[in-house]
Enzyme design. Sequence first.
Site, PDB file in Angstrom:
ATOM      1  CG  HIS A  41     -76.205 -17.525  30.810  1.00  0.00           C
ATOM      2  ND1 HIS A  41     -76.387 -17.686  32.167  1.00  0.00           N
ATOM      3  CD2 HIS A  41     -74.895 -17.219  30.655  1.00  0.00           C
ATOM      4  CE1 HIS A  41     -75.243 -17.475  32.796  1.00  0.00           C
ATOM      5  NE2 HIS A  41     -74.324 -17.187  31.906  1.00  0.00           N
TER       6      HIS A  41
HETATM    7  C1  T46 Z   1     -71.626 -16.869  33.659  1.00  0.00           C
HETATM    8  C2  T46 Z   1     -71.459 -17.984  34.622  1.00  0.00           C
HETATM    9  C3  T46 Z   1     -70.144 -18.658  34.479  1.00  0.00           C
HETATM   10  C4  T46 Z   1     -74.442  -9.923  39.593  1.00  0.00           C
HETATM   11  O1  T46 Z   1     -75.154  -9.092  40.153  1.00  0.00           O
HETATM   12  N1  T46 Z   1     -73.155  -9.653  39.268  1.00  0.00           N
HETATM   13  C5  T46 Z   1     -72.340 -10.541  38.662  1.00  0.00           C
HETATM   14  O2  T46 Z   1     -71.169 -10.225  38.393  1.00  0.00           O
HETATM   15  C6  T46 Z   1     -72.864 -11.841  38.339  1.00  0.00           C
HETATM   16  C7  T46 Z   1     -71.995 -12.871  37.659  1.00  0.00           C
HETATM   17  C8  T46 Z   1     -74.147 -12.108  38.670  1.00  0.00           C
HETATM   18  N2  T46 Z   1     -74.930 -11.172  39.295  1.00  0.00           N
HETATM   19  C9  T46 Z   1     -76.317 -11.525  39.691  1.00  0.00           C
HETATM   20  C10 T46 Z   1     -77.248 -11.805  38.553  1.00  0.00           C
HETATM   21  C11 T46 Z   1     -78.207 -12.818  39.131  1.00  0.00           C
HETATM   22  O3  T46 Z   1     -79.257 -12.142  39.782  1.00  0.00           O
HETATM   23  O4  T46 Z   1     -76.255 -12.725  40.441  1.00  0.00           O
HETATM   24  C12 T46 Z   1     -77.385 -13.528  40.188  1.00  0.00           C
HETATM   25  C13 T46 Z   1     -76.961 -14.929  39.745  1.00  0.00           C
HETATM   26  O5  T46 Z   1     -76.397 -14.867  38.430  1.00  0.00           O
HETATM   27  P1  T46 Z   1     -76.605 -16.035  37.342  1.00  0.00           P
HETATM   28  O6  T46 Z   1     -77.923 -16.681  37.564  1.00  0.00           O
HETATM   29  O7  T46 Z   1     -76.343 -15.437  36.018  1.00  0.00           O
HETATM   30  O8  T46 Z   1     -75.444 -17.054  37.786  1.00  0.00           O
HETATM   31  P2  T46 Z   1     -74.828 -18.272  36.980  1.00  0.00           P
HETATM   32  O9  T46 Z   1     -73.979 -19.019  37.915  1.00  0.00           O
HETATM   33  O10 T46 Z   1     -75.893 -19.021  36.268  1.00  0.00           O
HETATM   34  O11 T46 Z   1     -73.920 -17.562  35.865  1.00  0.00           O
HETATM   35  C14 T46 Z   1     -72.781 -16.824  36.244  1.00  0.00           C
HETATM   36  C15 T46 Z   1     -72.668 -15.510  35.461  1.00  0.00           C
HETATM   37  O12 T46 Z   1     -73.851 -14.729  35.624  1.00  0.00           O
HETATM   38  C16 T46 Z   1     -72.510 -15.733  34.007  1.00  0.00           C
HETATM   39  O13 T46 Z   1     -72.071 -14.517  33.401  1.00  0.00           O
HETATM   40  O14 T46 Z   1     -71.201 -16.947  32.521  1.00  0.00           O
HETATM   41  O15 T46 Z   1     -71.643 -17.612  35.983  1.00  0.00           O
END
Ligand code: T46
Length: 279
Positions: free
Chosen positions: A49
């Site tokens: 993303h």
């Molecule tokens: C990024 C990369 C490096 C939260 O509730 N709070 C938070 O601070 C974060 C980061 C995530 N979440 C929730 C949102 C989703 O339901 O945790 C779940 C997993 O997040 P995501 O699928 O976005 O995770 P990654 O590892 O793909 O991405 C994360 C960060 O979301 C993103 O900002 O840049 O790490």
Amino acid sequence: MKNDLLNFQEISDYRGSLISFEELKNIPFEVKRVYYIYNVKKDMSRGLHAHKNLQQVLVCVKGSCVVKLDDGMSQQIYDLNKPFQGLLVDKMIWHEMYDFSEDCLLMAIANNYYDEDDYIRDYDEFLRQTVSISFETYNISYLNFSKKWLRDPEIKRLTMTPDFDDETQLKWFHSLQSKENYYIKGIKYKNKPIGAMGLKNINNNCGEYWGYIGEKKYWGIGLGKYLIEYSIRYAKSLGLEYLYLKVDETNKRAIRLYEKNNFKVQFLDNNIIYMIKNI
Ligand code: T46
């Protein structure tokens, strides 16, 4: 793309090492959030993303992982495996993290709170916002543009288009809805229709790529790769394993583009080069 690696000062003595992060000092923004990712399963990718406004610094505190950054124009790959190194991921940078070691602890320092509305999770939308290119439904307006484009003698020759009349074109357009092994999109750049692309002869594991930019003023500015990359994403979504294409042997510009995108020459037949690529 600029180099986004930051080196932090290690404070080491006989007891070991320490690194500190301070907002607006060694972290180039105000810090509002810190989170980390760990226990990532083998062969899993994360990220995929871009953020509309969020800026982050990623630090691999333990273990290793690979981060791919993409600003829409080019991509850069970083191996993160040093706790004294951080990778700045700016806003509007598509990022993917993969090849996590079992013990990887990846910390993110961010300049804002978590906000799902700040995410762009669709790569086509990311390209629309960064490069201003998009792939649209091929409607009657694109049909009219393509009649003009394909009647240009140079484009007609390079795309190997036979003579056609308006009636045959319209018939062909109406037949599109029922064609199962055919895929077509209109290409928009800076909000103007500039060409068309797609796949034909789609079968179990392969398809034939085709595409052209009909507005000549957009030739030679690097848009061709977006057509190919889009077709590859679509072909992968269909479960295809390879793409092939045909190109006139005098069409040097297109041949260079296809070679750059790893299409390999298969054979030459009647002045037409056949090329293929595993996807
Ligand atoms: C990024 C990369 C490096 C939260 O509730 N709070 C938070 O601070 C974060 C980061 C995530 N979440 C929730 C949102 C989703 O339901 O945790 C779940 C997993 O997040 P995501 O699928 O976005 O995770 P990654 O590892 O793909 O991405 C994360 C960060 O979301 C993103 O900002 O840049 O790490």
